[in-house]
Design an enzyme around this catalytic site. Structure first.
Site, PDB file in Angstrom:
ATOM      1  N   PRO A  91       0.817  -1.205   0.000  1.00  0.00           N
ATOM      2  CA  PRO A  91       0.000   0.000   0.000  1.00  0.00           C
ATOM      3  C   PRO A  91       0.849   1.252   0.000  1.00  0.00           C
ATOM      4  CG  PRO A  91      -0.113  -1.016   2.156  1.00  0.00           C
ATOM      5  CD  PRO A  91       0.649  -1.952   1.286  1.00  0.00           C
ATOM      6  N   ASP A  92       0.324   2.314  -0.595  1.00  0.00           N
ATOM      7  CA  ASP A  92       1.069   3.556  -0.648  1.00  0.00           C
ATOM      8  C   ASP A  92       1.274   4.139   0.738  1.00  0.00           C
ATOM      9  OD1 ASP A  92       1.087   6.700  -0.949  1.00  0.00           O
ATOM     10  OD2 ASP A  92       1.811   5.828  -2.816  1.00  0.00           O
ATOM     11  N   PHE A  93       2.424   4.772   0.924  1.00  0.00           N
ATOM     12  CA  PHE A  93       2.777   5.280   2.240  1.00  0.00           C
ATOM     13  C   PHE A  93       1.778   6.298   2.768  1.00  0.00           C
ATOM     14  CE2 PHE A  93       6.835   6.309   4.768  1.00  0.00           C
ATOM     15  CZ  PHE A  93       6.661   5.167   5.511  1.00  0.00           C
ATOM     16  N   ARG A  94       1.159   7.077   1.871  1.00  0.00           N
ATOM     17  CA  ARG A  94       0.277   8.155   2.332  1.00  0.00           C
ATOM     18  C   ARG A  94      -1.201   7.882   2.090  1.00  0.00           C
ATOM     19  NH1 ARG A  94       4.841  10.911   0.576  1.00  0.00           N
ATOM     20  NH2 ARG A  94       5.730  12.297   2.127  1.00  0.00           N
ATOM     21  N   ASN A 165      11.453   2.539  -4.318  1.00  0.00           N
ATOM     22  CA  ASN A 165      11.339   1.322  -3.519  1.00  0.00           C
ATOM     23  C   ASN A 165      12.693   0.939  -2.930  1.00  0.00           C
ATOM     24  OD1 ASN A 165       8.656   1.140  -4.180  1.00  0.00           O
ATOM     25  ND2 ASN A 165       8.982  -0.254  -5.874  1.00  0.00           N
ATOM     26  N   ASP A 167      13.100  -2.310  -1.387  1.00  0.00           N
ATOM     27  CA  ASP A 167      13.044  -3.726  -1.026  1.00  0.00           C
ATOM     28  C   ASP A 167      13.768  -4.674  -1.966  1.00  0.00           C
ATOM     29  OD1 ASP A 167      11.483  -3.621  -3.227  1.00  0.00           O
ATOM     30  OD2 ASP A 167       9.606  -3.832  -2.160  1.00  0.00           O
ATOM     31  N   HIS A 184      16.128   5.969  -3.248  1.00  0.00           N
ATOM     32  CA  HIS A 184      16.035   6.003  -1.792  1.00  0.00           C
ATOM     33  C   HIS A 184      16.825   4.889  -1.141  1.00  0.00           C
ATOM     34  CE1 HIS A 184      12.083   8.452  -2.212  1.00  0.00           C
ATOM     35  NE2 HIS A 184      13.156   9.169  -2.405  1.00  0.00           N
TER      36      HIS A 184
END
Length: 387
Positions: A91-94, A165, A167, A184
């Site tokens: 799910p999106d962070f915001r 991402n 991960d 990131h």
């Protein structure tokens, strides 16, 4: 993104944030580990040249109305463009009620973002590593979006994939280091946080520590070891700044997926492509739209989907995986993409079962919804890649 220099080589570049992933950040800069640099030093433009180019791109100063580059501002129109010679070849962070932030109350943080702040981490690493067990590579499978980018690469269309991402699922899906800009950072490597040590550790070393519920400590100096993901208060990797200078000028199509386009400097990347480069947004909602003066100040990227002047921007709204399937169908690749996803997931399941049978530290079973959502990303700059 697609390469303009050699239409038959690495063309379409995918600077997207893969499918909805969790973990956006609000800081404007960031890079972890030793592979970091200053954004200013990476730019070859003078301030005046930058402002002149920005004014020209944003306000169309000194030029007539741009020629329409797509025969139709739809997903099908984008697919036809990709098939012509114009194209080089979680799910999106915001999201309200979803995302990682909504699940952090158990850690008693002073505020949710603290778990990704470097200064807080140095004093209190425990909450981050507790959360890391949920985020860690191996907890999720690559999504359809990841494998769509893999197809772009195999067909010689992927110039670069810019991702927020962290991960490593892009790597699991088959993209190599050269295909990626992990803006990131990544869990793929880790480093000791001591400035006098900085010893590097592997993905497997860090995984063993995290799933043993231990705080990873450097074997050399006993300082905390941190995955090479970008925390608030850190700089983005130097690779981000060095490659974006050339990549975004040589792209034939930009695809942006699963992002809010809110965090700089990643969000500004979509404005770096030439004015005759089509931009496709595959997302839950429209984003990146802004008035010219806000774009001029560096806020937003001025995407235009609906006005009378719209000529190159297309928005496909819905689940990112479904969007990739829809585009693949127009391209005649849907069966190929479905087979690739099925084959790769079966291979991952087989390896996971072998690890369990061997008594190795296995990750949790893959839930169906986990397979549908991309890995956590830190919402900084969503990089649209032309997929």
């Amino acid at each position: 993104m697609e390469s303009r220099e050699d239409p038959g080589a690495a063309a379409t570049s995918s600077a997207s944030n893969e499918a909805d992933a969790a973990a956006e950040r609000e800081a404007a800069s960031g890079s972890s580990g030793s592979d970091s640099d200053d954004e200013g030093g990476a730019s070859g433009l003078t301030e005046m040249e930058f402002l002149r180019n920005l004014l020209s791109r944003t306000l169309n100063l000194g030029s007539e109305k741009p020629e329409k580059v797509l025969d139709e501002l739809t997903l099908e129109g984008v697919s036809r463009y990709m098939l012509t010679e114009k194209s080089a070849g979680i799910p999106d962070f915001r999201s309200p009620g979803t995302g990682l932030y909504a699940n952090l109350q158990q850690y008693n943080l002073p505020y949710p973002e603290a778990i990704f702040e470097i200064n807080y981490f140095k004093k209190h690493p425990e909450p981050f590593f507790a959360l890391a067990r949920e985020l860690y590579p191996g907890q999720f499978k690559p999504t359809v979006c990841h494998y769509f980018m893999r197809l772009l690469k195999e067909k010689g269309l992927l110039l670069r994939c810019y991702t927020q991402n962290i991960d490593t699922l892009e790597r699991v899906a088959g993209l190599d280091h050269e295909d990626l800009v992990e803006a990131h950072g990544t869990f793929f490597t880790s480093h000791c946080i001591s400035p006098t040590c900085k010893k590097m550790y592997s993905l497997e070393w860090m995984k063993e520590k995290i799933f043993s519920s231990l705080i990873p400590k450097c074997e050399k100096c006993q300082s905390v070891v941190k995955p090479d993901i970008v925390f608030f208060g850190e700089n983005l990797p130097s690779r981000f700044f060095s490659l974006m200078q050339s990549d975004f000028q040589n792209v034939d199509l930009l695809i942006i997926m699963g992002t809010s386009l809110q965090v700089q400097p990643f969000a500004s990347l979509v404005a770096r492509v030439p004015t005759n480069t089509p931009r496709l947004l595959i997302n839950k909602e429209k984003t990146g739209e802004s008035d010219p003066f806000m774009s001029l100040m560096g806020f937003g990227c001025g995407m235009d989907f609906d006005s009378e002047k719209a000529y190159r921007d297309v928005a496909w709204l819905g689940d990112c995986d479904e969007g990739c399937y829809a585009l693949a169908e127009f391209l005649g690749w849907k069966k190929e993409l479905e087979d690739l996803v099925k084959s790769e997931h079966a291979t991952i399941d087989a390896k996971s079962g072998q690890a369990v049978g061997d008594g190795a530290s296995a990750s949790r079973p893959h839930k169906k919804d986990h397979q549908q959502k991309p890995s956590p990303k830190r919402e900084r700059p969503p990089h649209p890649q032309d997929e």
